[in-house]
Scaffold this motif. Structure first.
Motif, PDB file in Angstrom:
ATOM      1  N   ARG A  93      38.066 -80.494  67.274  1.00  0.00           N
ATOM      2  CA  ARG A  93      37.820 -79.743  66.049  1.00  0.00           C
ATOM      3  C   ARG A  93      38.378 -78.345  66.219  1.00  0.00           C
ATOM      4  O   ARG A  93      38.260 -77.735  67.267  1.00  0.00           O
TER       5      ARG A  93
ATOM      6  N   LEU B 106      29.142 -79.039  61.813  1.00  0.00           N
ATOM      7  CA  LEU B 106      30.450 -79.632  61.549  1.00  0.00           C
ATOM      8  C   LEU B 106      31.032 -80.301  62.789  1.00  0.00           C
ATOM      9  O   LEU B 106      31.605 -81.390  62.712  1.00  0.00           O
TER      10      LEU B 106
ATOM     11  N   ALA C 281      31.963 -84.095  63.065  1.00  0.00           N
ATOM     12  CA  ALA C 281      33.381 -84.402  63.296  1.00  0.00           C
ATOM     13  C   ALA C 281      33.532 -85.443  64.394  1.00  0.00           C
ATOM     14  O   ALA C 281      34.400 -86.317  64.333  1.00  0.00           O
TER      15      ALA C 281
ATOM     16  N   GLN D  32      35.055 -89.186  63.748  1.00  0.00           N
ATOM     17  CA  GLN D  32      36.383 -89.061  64.329  1.00  0.00           C
ATOM     18  C   GLN D  32      37.142 -90.398  64.310  1.00  0.00           C
ATOM     19  O   GLN D  32      36.575 -91.459  64.517  1.00  0.00           O
TER      20      GLN D  32
ATOM     21  N   ALA E 269      43.477 -80.207  59.245  1.00  0.00           N
ATOM     22  CA  ALA E 269      42.546 -81.021  58.469  1.00  0.00           C
ATOM     23  C   ALA E 269      41.100 -80.751  58.820  1.00  0.00           C
ATOM     24  O   ALA E 269      40.203 -81.010  58.033  1.00  0.00           O
ATOM     25  N   SER E 270      40.821 -80.227  60.023  1.00  0.00           N
ATOM     26  CA  SER E 270      39.421 -80.087  60.438  1.00  0.00           C
ATOM     27  C   SER E 270      39.041 -78.647  60.724  1.00  0.00           C
ATOM     28  O   SER E 270      38.121 -78.379  61.480  1.00  0.00           O
TER      29      SER E 270
ATOM     30  N   LEU F 280      30.466 -84.784  56.001  1.00  0.00           N
ATOM     31  CA  LEU F 280      31.354 -83.955  56.799  1.00  0.00           C
ATOM     32  C   LEU F 280      32.323 -83.221  55.878  1.00  0.00           C
ATOM     33  O   LEU F 280      33.089 -83.846  55.149  1.00  0.00           O
TER      34      LEU F 280
ATOM     35  N   ASN G 216      35.483 -81.292  55.876  1.00  0.00           N
ATOM     36  CA  ASN G 216      36.629 -80.959  56.715  1.00  0.00           C
ATOM     37  C   ASN G 216      37.224 -79.613  56.357  1.00  0.00           C
ATOM     38  O   ASN G 216      37.779 -78.927  57.204  1.00  0.00           O
ATOM     39  N   GLU G 217      37.154 -79.245  55.092  1.00  0.00           N
ATOM     40  CA  GLU G 217      37.677 -77.963  54.641  1.00  0.00           C
ATOM     41  C   GLU G 217      36.610 -77.307  53.776  1.00  0.00           C
ATOM     42  O   GLU G 217      36.212 -77.842  52.751  1.00  0.00           O
TER      43      GLU G 217
ATOM     44  N   ARG H  17      40.161 -91.075  56.132  1.00  0.00           N
ATOM     45  CA  ARG H  17      39.297 -90.032  56.690  1.00  0.00           C
ATOM     46  C   ARG H  17      40.125 -88.839  57.161  1.00  0.00           C
ATOM     47  O   ARG H  17      39.654 -87.702  57.142  1.00  0.00           O
TER      48      ARG H  17
ATOM     49  N   GLN I 202      39.192 -84.178  52.319  1.00  0.00           N
ATOM     50  CA  GLN I 202      38.493 -82.922  52.606  1.00  0.00           C
ATOM     51  C   GLN I 202      37.012 -83.153  52.878  1.00  0.00           C
ATOM     52  O   GLN I 202      36.384 -82.389  53.592  1.00  0.00           O
TER      53      GLN I 202
END
Length: 796
Positions: A34, A95, A99, A103, A201-202, A284, A286-287, A562, A566
């Motif tokens: 991450r 997060l 993540a 994953q 992305a993460s 989750l 991601n952004e 995934r 986002q």
């Protein structure tokens, strides 16, 4: 190595010793799981800020005067830093934990055993197995493949899948749309494209946020105002007849409230709390701006399978059409021929588990673009399994039967024989119907309530699926989706972008949509000014997820979905989406509320500094600044700081709108001007001029402070609308606390307040009364000009 050369496929992959050696040599895919900031980075970013630096210098100036109580604002340095660090660390841990759970884990072959590993555990020369829906995690060279098709559109923009064979390079960031195989890792770590993709992305970030950009724009404008106002205040205070310590106190008191010190803090806290709350729901993010973006969404494009219905299927019926006794053998053989079967083949394999052992000569795996799969058997002919309305002619009787069954919400596949080998350029050619395979899908129990929520929030839901249009229509209709009966077959959609956008905007349910069409439909809606969210779980959703304003993937979906989404719903619950929307609306709506408070203070502070400083600049007697730093601190506590913190975490379900900066300034500028003028008038009317005694100066300052606090509390009361019991309580408590500051002997001594002059107090009340009328009028007029209907109470 060319595709024609013989490729030696390792049977066991790397050994444990070889893996250990490569790890020791640093030949690993050393990309962080991450890309969030480290704890030290978070501490540094929250402590060493421009605002803390400004306040730190002003704090040292006040400490040098010996008036330590006037340095209370220094506590803001500690508060801004500690609260910001705590909340962001909490969000980071949430997060990072999610993540790891969500994953994408590639499957590698080591010591002859296939196993899943984390992406950063892949080493150079690892043999990585791939199948439909898998993302290519590192660059490599294909060792073998069975009808392998790879989509590189996320890298090249080319929408057609690439047929890959042994020796061909594969690029990280691409994904498999059909078939399977294995490749050897040739580039790992930061040399591979996937490193950049995963890192972006993460990342825990606030960039590309309209809210954040709006606040930065406001702060930039305020910076320009601070320079002349601050310079004038410094000149005015130091050029008067005051002693240096008194002049410095006035200068600091003028400068401190000009900085909206809590606005950035409150924004960071609101986002971080939102992430933590959603994390508890196994969501989750991601952004980080995705929370904000989903709150602005007015169209949700939902895939049927895996979103409205559950992933798993069950074979309901096999309807043999021509009495062919080999149907059960053919279905079992087709299911066994696919090493990584989709949900339909899994259901067939469960019903027909006994593989007849037919020798396979050719395979075409299922793809969303073809809508069928096929296998040619050496001694048992060519068989296809797929959509009846794709494989059969429009006037076919079997197709009519299939559509009638599909109209009830069931999924229907055709099992057929074909004369041509399945991989023939003209394949499958004419198909002879053998059986209809009827599959059941279970509608998610939470789907109906979720669609009802979006309808209540004026968010349009469009169902976009690769399934038969009648089947999709039946499922959508069972959930009460408006206009579900008017399903559109995507094969009839126009190719012209403008006409496509018009058709998609008018329709609700679309079937037989290809991945490229899904992407085009999202683009069409965006061209009509819509903010679009796309939900999905399959490889056919990847392109649309990537192009949508907000991509939402199911945790059980393909690794490729995934990777580009986002937001990932790790619990696979469509019903989690309303919570994400509500969280985003809470964040945006509440930050806009509190921004009004902070920026109103900035406006009246800058204007008051100019009003007090200009007379001395043009030759009149210099006016001392009416407030001390301690006065600024208590004003901030009760009219902004405490209420802003409460309001920022309160429920708020109003849909976010664009134009954040304009709306906030329309409120802050008129209110700030009124407060500044009212305060200056009350101060001028009560300040006796040069030679005034200390008591008279304190009384004049107290009068001005009463005026400011009364008007600032009224702004708070406006911002808190529409009223609920707790908002009324909040405003009342802040008003009572402010009043107690003026009447308690202890606080009068501590904060140098003297409201004993009744005439002066009545002047403050009069100025505040006029100011309240003007602020209230500006609120009503502004709402009318914007076409809004002001509300004191929430709508039922």
């Amino acid at each position: 190595m060319s595709a024609e050369q013989t490729v030696v496929v390792p049977e066991t992959g790397l050994s444990a010793a070889e893996v250990a050696q490569r790890v020791a040599d640093g030949q690993t895919n050393d990309v962080p799981t991450r890309a969030s900031r480290s704890v030290w980075d978070i501490v540094r970013a929250n402590v060493f800020t421009r605002i803390n630096a400004i306040f730190g210098v002003l704090f040292l100036i006040i400490m040098s005067t010996g008036y330590f109580l006037d340095g209370l604002f220094g506590g803001l340095i500690v508060a801004n830093s500690v609260i910001g660090v705590i909340q962001e660390v909490r969000a980071k841990r949430t997060l990072d934990r999610l993540a790891i759970v969500g994953q994408t884990k590639p499957r590698v072959l080591r010591d002859g055993v296939s196993k899943e590993v984390a992406p950063n555990e892949v080493v150079l020369d690892d043999v990585i197995e791939i199948g439909a829906g898998d993302q290519i995690v590192v660059d490599g060279e294909l060792l073998y493949g069975e009808a392998l098709e790879i989509d590189e559109s996320l890298l090249t923009g080319e929408s057609d899948p690439v047929v890959a064979g042994p020796g061909d390079p594969v690029l990280s960031g691409s994904f498999v749309v059909a078939g399977g195989g294995a490749y050897r890792a040739t580039k790992v770590g930061r040399e591979a494209y996937a490193a950049k993709l995963a890192e972006e992305a993460s990342k825990f970030t606030l960039v590309d946020s309209e809210l954040r950009n709006g606040i930065n724009k406001i702060l930039k404008f305020i910076t320009y105002l601070l320079v002349p106002a601050g310079a004038l205040s410094i000149y005015n205070q130091l050029s008067g007849d005051q002693a240096l310590p008194e002049a410095l106190r006035g200068m600091v008191a003028a400068l401190v409230p000009m900085v909206p010190e809590g606005l950035i803090l409150i924004t960071a806290i609101a986002f971080a709390v939102g992430v933590t709350r959603l994390g508890k729901r196994q969501c989750l993010v991601n952004e980080l701006p995705a929370i904000e973006g989903l709150a602005r969404v007015d169209v949700v494009c939902a895939d049927k399978t895996g979103t409205l219905t559950e992933n798993g299927m069950r074979l309901s019926e096999t309807r043999v059409l021509d009495g062919d006794e080999s149907v059960s053998f053919a279905l079992a053989a087709l299911a066994a021929a696919e090493p990584r079967p989709n949900a339909s083949l899994l259901a067939i394999a469960e019903a027909y588990p006994d593989d007849p052992g037919w020798e396979i000569s050719d395979v075409v795996p299922f793809s969303s673009a073809r809508k069928w799969s096929g296998v040619s058997f050496a001694d048992n002919g060519n068989w296809v399994l797929g959509a009846p309305d794709v494989l059969l002619a429009a006037d076919s009787a079997e197709r009519a039967v299939a559509e009638r069954i599909g109209s009830t919400g069931l999924r229907v596949l055709l099992l057929g024989r074909c004369a041509l080998p399945v991989s023939s350029p003209d394949g499958p050619g004419e198909v002879v119907s053998v059986a209809l395979v009827v599959l059941e899908q279970k509608v998610r129990p939470d789907a109906k309530s979720t669609l009802e929520y979006f309808a209540e929030q004026n968010v349009t839901v469009k169902v976009i699926s690769g399934d038969n249009a009648l089947s999709v229509s039946a499922v959508a209709g069972s959930l009460g989706l408006p206009n579900a009966g008017d399903a559109v077959d995507a094969r009839t959609l126009p190719t012209d972008p403008y006409r496509l956008a018009e058709t998609v905007a008018a329709g609700t349910v679309f079937g037989r949509v290809t991945p490229a069409q899904k992407r085009a439909m999202v683009g069409g809606l965006q061209s009509k000014g819509h903010t679009v969210a796309m939900t999905g779980d399959g490889v056919n959703d990847v392109l649309a997820l990537k192009d949508a304003d907000i991509g939402v993937a199911m945790g059980a979906g393909s690794p490729a979905t995934r990777a580009v989404a986002q937001i990932v719903l790790l619990d696979n619950k469509f019903a989690t989406l309303p919570h994400v929307v509500a969280e985003g609306r809470r964040v945006i709506g509440n930050i806009e509320r509190v921004a009004n408070l902070f920026l109103t203070k900035t406006v009246y502070s800058v204007l008051l500094a100019l009003m007090v400083g200009i007379p001395g600049l043009i030759g009149f007697d210099a006016l001392p600044y009416p407030f001390l730093p301690r006065h600024v601190t208590i004003t901030g506590w009760f009219t902004i700081g405490l209420p802003a913190f409460v309001l920022s975490l309160a429920p708020n379900n109003e849909r976010a709108r664009s134009g954040f900066v304009a709306r906030v300034m329309r409120m802050a500028i008129p209110a700030g001007v009124v407060i500044a003028v009212a305060c200056f008038v009350s101060y001028v009317l009560t300040y006796p001029g040069a030679g005034a005694s200390q008591t008279q100066i304190v009384q004049a300052g107290t009068t001005a402070l009463i005026t400011v606090i009364a008007l600032a509390l009224w702004v708070l009361a406006i911002v808190a609308r529409p009223y609920t019991w707790w908002k009324v309580t909040l405003v009342a408590v802040m008003a009572a606390a402010s009043a107690l500051m003026f009447v308690l002997p202890l606080t009068q001594r501590l904060f140098l307040l003297d409201p004993s002059n009744g005439a002066y107090t009545w002047i403050a009340v009069a100025c505040a009364g006029v100011g309240i009328v003007l602020i209230e009028a500006s609120w009503w007029i502004g709402a009318k000009l914007r076409g809004e209907k002001p509300a004191f109470l929430p709508e039922n």
